[in-house]
Design a protein around this motif. Sequence first.
Motif, short mmCIF file in Angstrom:
data_model
loop_
_atom_site.label_atom_id
_atom_site.label_comp_id
_atom_site.label_asym_id
_atom_site.label_seq_id
_atom_site.Cartn_x
_atom_site.Cartn_y
_atom_site.Cartn_z
N ALA A 54 -13.43 -4.56 -5.07
CA ALA A 54 -13.59 -3.43 -6.00
C ALA A 54 -14.30 -2.27 -5.32
O ALA A 54 -13.94 -1.11 -5.50
N VAL A 55 -15.31 -2.60 -4.52
CA VAL A 55 -16.03 -1.55 -3.79
C VAL A 55 -15.10 -0.87 -2.80
O VAL A 55 -15.07 0.36 -2.69
N LYS A 56 -14.33 -1.66 -2.07
CA LYS A 56 -13.40 -1.10 -1.09
C LYS A 56 -12.38 -0.18 -1.78
O LYS A 56 -12.09 0.91 -1.29
N MET A 57 -11.83 -0.62 -2.91
CA MET A 57 -10.88 0.21 -3.64
C MET A 57 -11.54 1.50 -4.13
O MET A 57 -10.93 2.57 -4.09
N ALA A 58 -12.78 1.41 -4.57
CA ALA A 58 -13.51 2.60 -5.02
C ALA A 58 -13.75 3.56 -3.85
O ALA A 58 -13.65 4.78 -4.00
N GLU A 59 -14.03 3.00 -2.68
CA GLU A 59 -14.21 3.84 -1.50
C GLU A 59 -12.90 4.55 -1.13
O GLU A 59 -12.91 5.71 -0.71
N ILE A 60 -11.79 3.87 -1.31
CA ILE A 60 -10.49 4.48 -1.05
C ILE A 60 -10.24 5.62 -2.04
O ILE A 60 -9.74 6.68 -1.68
N GLU A 61 -10.61 5.41 -3.30
CA GLU A 61 -10.50 6.48 -4.30
C GLU A 61 -11.33 7.69 -3.88
O GLU A 61 -10.87 8.83 -3.97
#
Length: 100
Positions: free
Chosen positions: A55-62
Amino acid sequence: MAEMQHVHSAHQPNEMQNALMESMSAMHRDMEKGMQYQDADVAFAASMLPHHEGAVKMAEIELKYGKDPELRQLAENIIKAQQSEIQFMQQWLETHQTKQ
């Protein structure tokens, strides 16, 4: 409907899509590793840890690619919220995983 057709078109994935797919694949692979444990608590924590990290990685991508201010704020909130839970699970696993 046009947006859905765009997602399913035969074009090559862009950098953002590749980043999301890579993060999702790693998250799922690592979540499945958590199921190896016989203890339900350890299996839960070992599976949820990569879920939260994903979830953190996806948020960083956002934050890297996204433009919408509301979604960028949500991504920032996700990172903040998940970090404390990640830390808790890492510490919990350090003390409990060795008791297997």
